[in-house]
Design an enzyme around this catalytic site. Structure first.
Site, PDB file in Angstrom:
ATOM      1  N   THR A  94      51.620  66.381  65.998  1.00  0.00           N
ATOM      2  CA  THR A  94      51.982  65.983  67.349  1.00  0.00           C
ATOM      3  C   THR A  94      53.490  66.118  67.574  1.00  0.00           C
ATOM      4  OG1 THR A  94      50.125  64.453  67.426  1.00  0.00           O
ATOM      5  CG2 THR A  94      51.918  64.063  68.986  1.00  0.00           C
ATOM      6  N   GLU A  95      53.848  66.782  68.668  1.00  0.00           N
ATOM      7  CA  GLU A  95      55.254  66.998  69.058  1.00  0.00           C
ATOM      8  C   GLU A  95      56.057  67.718  67.971  1.00  0.00           C
ATOM      9  OE1 GLU A  95      56.042  66.458  72.044  1.00  0.00           O
ATOM     10  OE2 GLU A  95      54.366  65.218  72.695  1.00  0.00           O
ATOM     11  N   LEU A  96      55.370  68.527  67.163  1.00  0.00           N
ATOM     12  CA  LEU A  96      55.985  69.220  66.030  1.00  0.00           C
ATOM     13  C   LEU A  96      56.718  68.252  65.100  1.00  0.00           C
ATOM     14  CD1 LEU A  96      57.399  72.696  67.164  1.00  0.00           C
ATOM     15  CD2 LEU A  96      55.119  72.086  66.358  1.00  0.00           C
ATOM     16  N   ALA A  97      56.272  67.001  65.057  1.00  0.00           N
ATOM     17  CA  ALA A  97      56.889  66.001  64.170  1.00  0.00           C
ATOM     18  C   ALA A  97      56.593  66.393  62.721  1.00  0.00           C
ATOM     19  CB  ALA A  97      56.344  64.616  64.477  1.00  0.00           C
TER      20      ALA A  97
ATOM     21  N   TRP B  91      60.284  68.357  68.297  1.00  0.00           N
ATOM     22  CA  TRP B  91      60.820  69.279  69.302  1.00  0.00           C
ATOM     23  C   TRP B  91      61.216  68.551  70.584  1.00  0.00           C
ATOM     24  CZ3 TRP B  91      56.384  73.103  71.212  1.00  0.00           C
ATOM     25  CH2 TRP B  91      55.381  72.385  71.843  1.00  0.00           C
TER      26      TRP B  91
END
Length: 397
Positions: free
Chosen positions: A149-152, A303
């Site tokens: 999720t969210e490029l975490a 991101w």
């Protein structure tokens, strides 16, 4: 050979209605939709379908017909699939056709678009498994590349992905991490042997996703010729350019009247008109070249926002309290063996809820406000906590 890896994220949360404290213990079947209010999920989904999902999917499918070598990759959350199945099932059919052609790839992620990896490992793995199951059921494929999720992303997540047998994983190509290296190559995460790391070229991605319609941007208007020149110059540093962005960039964030659809239509043709140029899926990108060394991210990188960390979701006491209280009751919720209660609780883990509680200022604050369905972060927190109180009531009952 020079390749573009175009990856688009498809997600819509289920937003909570204005749920007052007086409903706790009295109205447990009506968390989600407020058909008369601004948070109506159906209204929002149908609006975005008209502006973004349908026209962009049609453009992509047209390009696939014109260019058999054109490729695109999608990450699709379970919450989006639930809403599409109810309100626009043709979108699912369209993506299914692309996947069946072999010109679209689906990535793995959490079903509920959650940040569970940073709270509860078992819940994280459960949500990843739920997502893999629905992708297999709907599209007939098993994800080979993972995006959180969210490029975490951090080194621990990479090691987890390798243990689970993924071919590759996505992350932000942040300057602080790269240290003068280029995002235009394949890397190996520190501590991994086989996993491949694909890094977003955030400058070239954000030129489309955020700056395309900004008249104050010194490079406005962005033409295909200008963008192609930038790509040619950037490809001198590496022959894989990862353009990662939200699907809603097209038609929702950048409206139709900005010329965004015409730009993408011409840009795809222009890039593929050169003999050595191609588009690749994320799996093809992972196999494109031998890893050019290791990349380490001991601290989490995302991101989102200027900090590129988890502060978009965890920077104030409201966000920390909400997420802590949600994950603290996981075991008790699962012990009820009540599918409806468990599903309602898991929807609370969707990261959009804590994102709407963010109290940042300036540009980041404007972005948070744009994506929030609530009048303020405090209103978002209040209704969220009331829903959580009702779920706790149901759990004890």
């Amino acid at each position: 050979m020079r390749a573009i890896c175009l990856y688009l994220h498809i997600h819509q949360p289920l937003r909570y209605r204005e749920y007052p404290i007086f409903d706790v213990g009295n109205n447990s079947n009506y968390y989600i939709d407020d058909y008369n209010g601004r948070q109506s999920n159906q209204r929002i989904f149908e609006k975005v379908t008209k502006k973004s999902y349908r026209p962009m999917l049609e453009l992509l499918e047209k390009k696939m017909g014109q260019h058999p070598d054109f490729r695109v990759s999608f990450s699709i959350t379970g919450t989006w699939l639930e809403q599409a199945a109810k309100w626009a099932p043709d979108l699912i059919s369209q993506i299914r056709r692309m996947v069946a052609k072999g010109q679209a790839e689906i990535l793995g992620e959490t079903y509920y678009h959650s940040l569970a990896f940073f709270y509860d490992q078992e819940e994280f793995e459960d949500q990843v498994e739920l997502h893999a199951d629905v992708i297999k059921k709907v599209f007939g494929v098993t994800p080979r590349v993972f995006r959180n999720t969210e490029l975490a992303y951090n080194d621990n997540l990479a090691r987890w992905a390798e243990e689970k047998g993924y071919l590759g994983i996505l992350a932000e190509g942040w300057d602080k991490i790269l240290k003068n290296r280029t995002p235009n190559r394949v890397y190996r995460p520190t501590g991994c042997e086989n996993l491949r790391l694909l890094l977003k070229n955030y400058r070239l991605s954000d030129d489309i996703a955020f700056r395309f319609s900004n008249h104050d941007w010194k490079e406005w208007p962005l033409t295909v010729e200008k963008y192609q020149n930038w790509l040619d110059m950037d490809a001198l540093n590496g022959n894989l350019i990862n353009l990662f962005m939200d699907f809603e960039t097209f038609g929702e964030h950048q409206w139709k009247d900005t010329g965004i659809f015409e730009f993408m239509d011409s840009f795809i043709d222009s890039w593929l008109s050169e003999y050595e140029n191609k588009f690749v899926t994320v799996s093809e990108a992972c196999n494109l070249m031998t890893p050019d060394g290791e990349i380490s991210m001991p601290e989490t990188v995302t991101w989102a926002d200027t900090e590129r960390d988890l502060s978009a979701w965890l920077s104030n006491d409201m966000q920390k309290t909400a997420m802590k209280d949600v994950y603290n009751i996981r075991t008790s919720i699962l012990d009820t063996n009540n599918p409806k209660l468990i599903t309602d609780w898991r929807h609370l883990t969707t990261s959009d809820h804590s994102y709407s509680m963010c109290t940042k200022y300036w540009h980041d604050g404007d972005v948070h406000a744009y994506f929030s369905a609530y009048a303020s972060p405090y209103e978002s927190f209040m209704y969220f906590m009331n829903v959580l109180r009702d779920i706790k009531y149901r759990m004890k009952k």
